[in-house]
Structures are given as structure tokens and as C-alpha cells.
Write a protein that holds these residues in place. Sequence first.
Motif, PDB file in Angstrom:
ATOM      1  N   ALA A 269      10.554 -11.791   9.188  1.00  0.00           N
ATOM      2  CA  ALA A 269       9.365 -12.588   8.907  1.00  0.00           C
ATOM      3  C   ALA A 269       9.567 -14.019   9.389  1.00  0.00           C
ATOM      4  CB  ALA A 269       9.053 -12.569   7.408  1.00  0.00           C
ATOM      5  N   GLU A 270      10.743 -14.596   9.102  1.00  0.00           N
ATOM      6  CA  GLU A 270      11.033 -15.955   9.566  1.00  0.00           C
ATOM      7  C   GLU A 270      11.225 -15.980  11.079  1.00  0.00           C
ATOM      8  OE1 GLU A 270      14.161 -17.923   7.504  1.00  0.00           O
ATOM      9  OE2 GLU A 270      13.309 -17.568   5.513  1.00  0.00           O
ATOM     10  N   ALA A 271      11.800 -14.919  11.624  1.00  0.00           N
ATOM     11  CA  ALA A 271      11.997 -14.850  13.079  1.00  0.00           C
ATOM     12  C   ALA A 271      10.650 -14.849  13.800  1.00  0.00           C
ATOM     13  CB  ALA A 271      12.800 -13.605  13.433  1.00  0.00           C
ATOM     14  N   ALA A 272       9.733 -14.016  13.316  1.00  0.00           N
ATOM     15  CA  ALA A 272       8.409 -13.938  13.944  1.00  0.00           C
ATOM     16  C   ALA A 272       7.653 -15.253  13.780  1.00  0.00           C
ATOM     17  CB  ALA A 272       7.612 -12.791  13.339  1.00  0.00           C
ATOM     18  N   ALA A 273       7.782 -15.884  12.610  1.00  0.00           N
ATOM     19  CA  ALA A 273       7.103 -17.161  12.388  1.00  0.00           C
ATOM     20  C   ALA A 273       7.607 -18.214  13.371  1.00  0.00           C
ATOM     21  CB  ALA A 273       7.325 -17.629  10.947  1.00  0.00           C
ATOM     22  N   LEU A 274       8.933 -18.236  13.597  1.00  0.00           N
ATOM     23  CA  LEU A 274       9.503 -19.197  14.538  1.00  0.00           C
ATOM     24  C   LEU A 274       8.978 -18.938  15.947  1.00  0.00           C
ATOM     25  CD1 LEU A 274      11.558 -21.550  14.685  1.00  0.00           C
ATOM     26  CD2 LEU A 274      13.302 -19.854  15.280  1.00  0.00           C
TER      27      LEU A 274
END
Length: 395
Positions: free
Chosen positions: A289-294
Motif C-alpha cells: 500500500a505504501e509502495a503504490a502510494a509512493l
Amino acid sequence: MSSIHRAETFPANTPAASQIFTTVLSHGPLTRLEVARRAGLSPAAVTKAVRPLIEAGYLVEDVDETARPALGRPANPVRVDGGRALFIGLKVTGDAVIGVLTDLCCRIRVARHAPLPDREPGSVLASVAELTGTLLAEAGDLGVPVLGLGIAVSGDVERGAGVVRYSPFLEWRDVPLAELAAATTGLPVTVDNDVRALTVAEQWFGAGVGLSDFAVVTVGAGIGCGLVVHGRVVAGAHGVAGEIGHVAVDPAGPPCHCGNRGCVEAIAGDAAIVRRIRESTGVEVADTAEAAALAHQGNAGAREAYARAGEAIGRGIATVANLLGPERVIISGEGLAAYDLFAEQIRDAFAAAAFGTAAQCDVQTRPLPFEEWARGAAATAIQSFIRADDQRQYR
């Protein structure tokens, strides 16, 4: 464990009866003549098989008042009585068990989740038993018998033996899950690879209905692939057919847990994407989730990691298309939440690597929550119940 279930066998347990029943299950209601045409059987064979199925309540004959009178058998359509029996399907992930109670047509009646305290077989079995008990109680309220339990697990699963040979995400080796779950729940148990179970549901009830040859590719924690060849889900002689996650697409790529380098999963699995982003950006993203947001924020390193993953997936799908020539490839899995970040790379890599007319394969996406994977597990239980030649059908 409160329940309403009993030992019961399919009333016409022959290959022809199983084929006829699954034809009606996927395409019905159908007249007997339509069943014969679709199943490639004689009308006499269909008539002989249908009679005991109607008598036992598995098929129902609908009276078509508008049908023109005809000589011989009536032209009334037959359909599966979904309310005749119930089945339970469980999808085991690394941190939860997702369960569904379905009818005979694999329509979900109830869905429940149970957390996993840890991944030890004993703990997982306890969660399986508890969730099964909850669903059996729900079945008791409906007053319909539960005739089977299907469990879907990632990794190398030998369905015939009911053994999980190796599940990297659960860290299991040679766990006789079917035997253990049957002893605990009192139900007939079918254990299968989760992607193959999902493929059974897609073949009977989803985007694969009516297709002789297709594949389901799942992206997420792992990269999986279920194959249908000439109308049959294929497991292979050793149960690992379709493992495109371990097709090497970059010999100089990162090491994979299977021991090779540059596998599709080692580049495009969730953990691989997160690891690549951490290495290339220095940002300690915690999860996908954080990877995609970045990546959505425009971070170049994060976007490159997803682009690289898309290219690997596209090459993997092209390998399937080149080898088997499926009519359709269905892409699913939790990784579709970030599909916009690598969809273009999947398409481009597939087009570049697919040979000749293999590039005409219909590649489509189909987001399916884990409840649908659990439904696939229920579909394998239904399949085991109605097929006398289940293991031969599944090779």
C-alpha cells in the motif's frame, strides 16, 4: 461441533453423469437435447443420466408451457437445484482464513473471516475448525446438509493425497491437511492449490465459462497460474503445472526463494516490489500500500519497480500463450490494486514476447476478493463430490 451434515454420495457417480451435471451447472437451464450437444453425448446417455439426478433432487425439470410438443423425451429444460446441498470453502492466507458457505451452484450464502494467530499447522487447523464450525451452524439454520469442505492453500499442493507439499508463505512442508481437517471437522475434505481452485470457479461460473483453453494468472504475494487445457484444469504429473511465477525471465535478476534467479515472482511479487523500492529510493516503505502510494506520487524509483514488475508479468503471460495458445488469460489477485502502475508494461512485454497469433490471446483483468478464492475452494469440494473420475479429470 454443531452441524447438519451427513455422508452422501452423488446418485449417478459416473464420468458421463458428472459431465452432464457440470454442463447443466455451468450453462443451464438446458433441454436434454442441448445437454447432449454441449456434452458431446448421445441423447439416450443424457436421458439415462438425468433420471436419477432428478429423482435425487439434484436436477429439477422446469415445465415450459410455451414449448412446442415433440416426439420422444420432453423438451422441458433441466437445471441444478442449488438449494439441494451446501458446501464450505476456505482460503488460507498468511494471516487469516476466509470462509464461505455456498449452495450447490456455488453461490455464496454466508462469508466469514478468522484471523490466524500464527502459521503453525496446529494453529491454522484450529482456525479452520473454528470457522468451519461457525459455517456449519449457519447451515443448520438453513436446514440443508453440508456435503463437503474445500481448502485452498498457496504453493505446491498434491490434491489427490490432500497434502501441502510446500507452501512458502505458510512455511509448510508435507502437511497432510485433508486428513487432519477431515478428522477435525467430520466432513469430506478437498485440499488444492489456491490458484487452481480459483480457476475451477472461473471455468464453471466466471470468465472461463464456455472456453476450452484459458489461463488464470494471479498477481500479489506470489505470481500464480491456473491452466485449463481442452476443458480440463491441469495440475500435471507432479501437481505444479502452471508455475509461471518460477519462470526465469532475467538470468541476472534477483534471487528467488525457489533457488533460481530472475523468476517472475522474484521481480513482480509484492515482497520483491517493496524490496526493490527500498533499495532504489532509500524509503522504508512498509508494504505494498505504501509502495503504490509512493509510485502514485511520482517517485521515479517506485515507478521503475512497478514497471519492471509489469514487464516480468507480461513475459510470463507470453510464455503461457506461446506454449498453450489459450483463448483468454484472466489476470486477477490482490496485486490488481496497483494495476494502473504496470498495465502498460504488461501489455507491451506480452505483445513483444508472444509469438505470431499467440499475441491475439484475449488478456483481461478481473479483480476478485479473497471471498471468491474461498468460493473456488468450495467449487473443488463440489467437483470432488460429483466426479467419480475426479483425479483423472485433474491431470
